[in-house]
Design an enzyme around this catalytic site. Structure first.
Site, PDB file in Angstrom:
ATOM      1  N   ARG A  63      -6.753  -4.539   3.058  1.00 50.30           N
ATOM      2  CA  ARG A  63      -5.872  -5.596   2.586  1.00 50.30           C
ATOM      3  C   ARG A  63      -5.943  -6.844   3.452  1.00 50.30           C
ATOM      4  NH1 ARG A  63      -0.548  -4.286   4.073  1.00 50.30           N
ATOM      5  NH2 ARG A  63      -0.623  -5.963   5.598  1.00 50.30           N
ATOM      6  N   HIS A 117       0.047  -1.052   1.181  1.00 52.42           N
ATOM      7  CA  HIS A 117       0.406  -0.634   2.532  1.00 52.42           C
ATOM      8  C   HIS A 117      -0.064   0.773   2.874  1.00 52.42           C
ATOM      9  CE1 HIS A 117       3.464   0.291   5.808  1.00 52.42           C
ATOM     10  NE2 HIS A 117       2.986  -0.869   6.200  1.00 52.42           N
ATOM     11  N   TYR A 158       6.676  -2.594  -1.102  1.00 56.01           N
ATOM     12  CA  TYR A 158       5.503  -2.097  -0.381  1.00 56.01           C
ATOM     13  C   TYR A 158       4.952  -0.876  -1.112  1.00 56.01           C
ATOM     14  CZ  TYR A 158       6.460  -4.844   3.892  1.00 56.01           C
ATOM     15  OH  TYR A 158       6.663  -5.845   4.789  1.00 56.01           O
ATOM     16  N   HIS A 167       4.675   5.376  15.625  1.00 54.94           N
ATOM     17  CA  HIS A 167       4.473   4.696  14.344  1.00 54.94           C
ATOM     18  C   HIS A 167       4.370   5.668  13.176  1.00 54.94           C
ATOM     19  CE1 HIS A 167       2.027   2.072  11.500  1.00 54.94           C
ATOM     20  NE2 HIS A 167       3.048   1.301  11.782  1.00 54.94           N
ATOM     21  N   ARG A 173       7.816  -4.378  16.896  1.00 53.97           N
ATOM     22  CA  ARG A 173       7.832  -5.827  17.073  1.00 53.97           C
ATOM     23  C   ARG A 173       8.723  -6.515  16.039  1.00 53.97           C
ATOM     24  NH1 ARG A 173       2.180  -7.466  17.378  1.00 53.97           N
ATOM     25  NH2 ARG A 173       2.313  -7.092  19.612  1.00 53.97           N
TER      26      ARG A 173
END
Length: 699
Positions: free
Chosen positions: A573, A601, A480, A447, A417
């Site tokens: 988070r 992350h 990150y 992913h 996205r």
């Protein structure tokens, strides 16, 4: 002084349901994550530019929230069926609760920005001025600059019988102008689009800036010679940008995504942001033309599109910007000057764990791929790419490898996205160089983060693997927090080979020895490990760190574990739908959130006592959300070496001691910072130059 951003106390029908449910609402939980970011923006212990960045992060996240989550709820309103969230709210109730909470957050943000951040910026020599407040000489100079540098670029679009209302593109910044001929009383509407290829901050001198939209608004009359200018109003439109892909009917996924991206530009409007000084007449006109409801309108005195505050953060003044990651280069990637080390021989000495951004991404992961591309004994490189940076050294290395005759396969996720267009560009660039590009599995997003290098050695072919929790993106890797494992474990290498065959062919891995794959096995494996700890009762232990926890099945399993006496500790988070600390239901569950300078992350799961060799420590790419468990290709990988397990579990323990960047979630959905603080910041400790420079590795 710190602004309060907690949930409202006054009950509504939606909040009553919210507070009585076994789950927190996903969308309201995201807004509470936004509230934690705003609390950092209001934290006077932080540097002024650092606080400006947190405002920009909040604004950017809110844009995505409306483009996807609010847009999705609006789509549900059109359904002939009543669709309820896991906490029992209808789409209309959720939209009402979102607006109620967001209005509160925006009011608090306006107060924080105007009363505390702007004065603090001025103290360090940075000011954002209004053109109208500047001296006559300065305004005259800015007018000349406008005529020479901006005027030729701008295009006023009028609305009259010959000119329909112009299309307002998603997230564009616009100026509405009321104009009329001197001999007529009738006003007409005109729109000027603020160009997006100019910096938002225009320097005035001596650390002062004006926003480019203020410059345009101040001299808009020059664009309408012979006309009288009435009121003006800055506004911005957010549209539905979620792609609807019917992959099963597509012969060419790339062409399908490109078509949907073109449609995205024309998605239905879902939000109108407009300057607080705008008139009700202009607001009414925009609401009518954009086919919005009055509750879709947000008036604000904040800068429209708060991403401009990233430019404030980039102004310099290092003492006000907050800490930067040191980016250490650990062995075996670093070695004494003048000494030559064969990276692949060194990696065979045992598993190596790197922790970004404290360990450099470029000198470890990018170095690994570059070394593989150069090495004549490397026969093949296989890699997944979900999001990567605009100047990707990894992509360049993959192209070099293909051009040198190596077999290179890249799984590019073109449905990532907001990165679809960039990934299409990477895919074509790689294909042009002879790389075998695959777009993953139909119906799923790829992913997982994995690289496999196949190298010819004296004892046969050896697989060198990198498995990670973060994207192969050099830019985000500097901010990150993520883990990466380098390993030559033959079982992991075999498993990863099977996963790549699954992604590129029609096979389905029948059995993986060490890796855990979604959507085939991951949900069942997590469920089984929770059940194992549940069976141990009060001796059971579960700890995890994720970005989001919303999956009802997993939450119910954790409730059952808590009821059996298992101590459950979760670092979440962002979004959390689990309600902790409820008597009987979840009294043994504690949920915390770490939000600081670096974006937490990584995903880590520990089942059992970390000191027990029989405990399971899994790291990977998957959050505890339905999309990750059921609709994405994800990987968890075990940490097998005691030193690597110790490092990760100590990191989790350190984050539980953090009283600087930590919030704790209570049973009513409120997030609280520690009442008393010792000044412990896990991020500052991990980023300290005193930390060991050597990456833990196996023997």
């Amino acid at each position: 002084m710190r602004q309060s951003f907690e949930l409202p106390l006054e009950p509504t029908s939606a909040t009553a349901k919210y507070e009585g449910s076994r789950y927190f609402n996903r969308e309201l939980s995201w807004l509470e994550f936004g509230a934690r970011i705003l609390e950092l923006a209001d934290d006077e212990r932080l540097g002024a530019l650092q606080r400006a960045k947190f405002f920009a992060i909040f604004g950017s996240g809110l844009d995505e929230f409306f483009q996807v989550r609010v847009a999705g709820l609006k789509d549900q309103l059109l359904s002939p069926f009543t669709i309820r969230s896991t906490d029992g709210l209808t789409p209309r109730e959720q939209l009402g609760a979102i607006r109620s909470r967001l209005v509160q957050l925006l009011e608090a943000a306006e107060d924080s920005f105007e009363q505390r951040l702007v004065p603090r910026l001025a103290q360090v020599g940075v000011s954002i001025e209004r053109v109208a407040s500047l001296s006559d000489a300065t305004r005259a100079r800015l007018k000349r600059d406008f005529e020479a540098g901006l005027y030729p670029v701008l295009t006023p679009l009028s609305v009259d019988p010959a000119h329909p209302f112009p299309y307002i593109s998603n997230l564009s910044l616009n100026l509405a102008v009321a104009v009329r001929e001197p001999s007529h009383h009738e006003e007409r509407f005109a729109r000027i689009k603020v160009p997006s290829n100019f910096p938002r901050l225009y320097p005035v001198g001596n650390g002062a800036f004006v926003l480019i939209e203020d410059l345009i608004e101040s001299f808009a009359g020059l664009l309408f010679p012979g006309m009288e200018i009435g009121e003006t109003a800055l506004f911005r439109v957010t549209r539905n940008t979620d792609l609807v892909l019917e992959e099963g009917e597509a012969d060419d996924l790339l062409a399908l995504v490109e078509t949907e991206l073109r449609r995205r530009r024309f998605g239905r409007a879902v939000r109108l942001e407009i300057a607080a000084n705008s008139s009700s007449a202009i607001r009414a006109l925009l609401v009518e033309e954009l086919e919005l409801h009055r509750d879709d309108v947000y008036t604000t005195s904040l800068p429209l599109d708060m991403r401009c505050l990233f430019e404030v953060h980039d102004l310099g003044l290092d003492s006000e910007r907050g800490p930067r990651a040191l980016g250490r280069t650990p062995p075996p990637f670093s070695y004494p000057e003048g000494e030559s080390v064969d990276l692949f021989t060194a990696l065979k000495g045992g598993d190596v764990l790197v922790h970004h951004p404290y360990d450099s991404f470029s000198s470890t992961v990018e170095h690994f791929v570059a070394a593989a591309a150069r090495d004549p004994d490397v026969l093949a490189i296989k890699q997944t790419l979900y999001r990567t940076s605009g100047d990707s050294a990894i992509v360049d290395s993959l192209i070099d490898a293909a051009e040198s005759g190596k077999q290179v396969v890249v799984i590019v996720e073109v449905k990532a996205r907001f990165d679809e267009l960039a990934n299409i560009g990477w895919a074509r660039k790689l294909e042009d160089a002879g790389v075998h590009v695959v777009y993953g599995v139909v119906g799923l997003k790829t992913h997982c983060k994995a690289i496999m290098v196949v190298r010819r050695e004296s004892q046969g072919l050896v697989r060198y693997c990198h498995l990670g929790t973060g994207n192969y993106n050099a830019k985000t890797a500097r901010s990150y927090e993520d883990y990466g494992l380098f390993t030559t474990d033959p079982e992991i290498g075999y498993d990863l080979g099977e996963v790549f065959n699954y992604l590129t062919g029609f096979s389905r891995p029948s059995h993986l020895t060490k890796l855990v794959l979604a959507p085939t096995d991951l949900r069942a494996r997590i469920g089984a490990l929770i059940a194992r700890e549940t069976a141990r009762g009060a001796e059971g232990m579960i700890s995890f760190k994720v970005n989001g926890l919303v999956d009802p099945e997993i939450i119910e399993a954790l409730y059952t574990a808590s009821g059996a006496g298992v101590m459950v500790r979760g670092l979440v988070r962002g979004i959390c739908a689990l309600r902790p600390g409820q008597p009987v239901l979840s009294e043994n569950i504690v949920i915390r959130s770490i939000v600081g300078e670096f974006l937490e992350h990584s995903r880590v799961f520990v089942f059992g006592d970390p000191q027990d060799p029989e405990s399971e420590v899994l790291v990977g790419s998957a959050d505890l959300m339905q999309r990750n468990l059921d609709r994405r290709v994800e990987l968890l990988f075990p940490l097998q070496e005691p030193e690597l397990r110790r490092r990760v579990t100590q990191m989790l323990a350190l984050e539980w001691e953090d009283d600087t960047n930590a919030w704790t979630l209570d049973a009513m959905g409120h997030w609280h910072r520690p009442a008393s603080a010792k000044g412990i910041s896990a991020q500052l400790i991990l980023n300290s130059p005193l930390q060991a420079r050597e990456a833990p590795r196996g023997s």
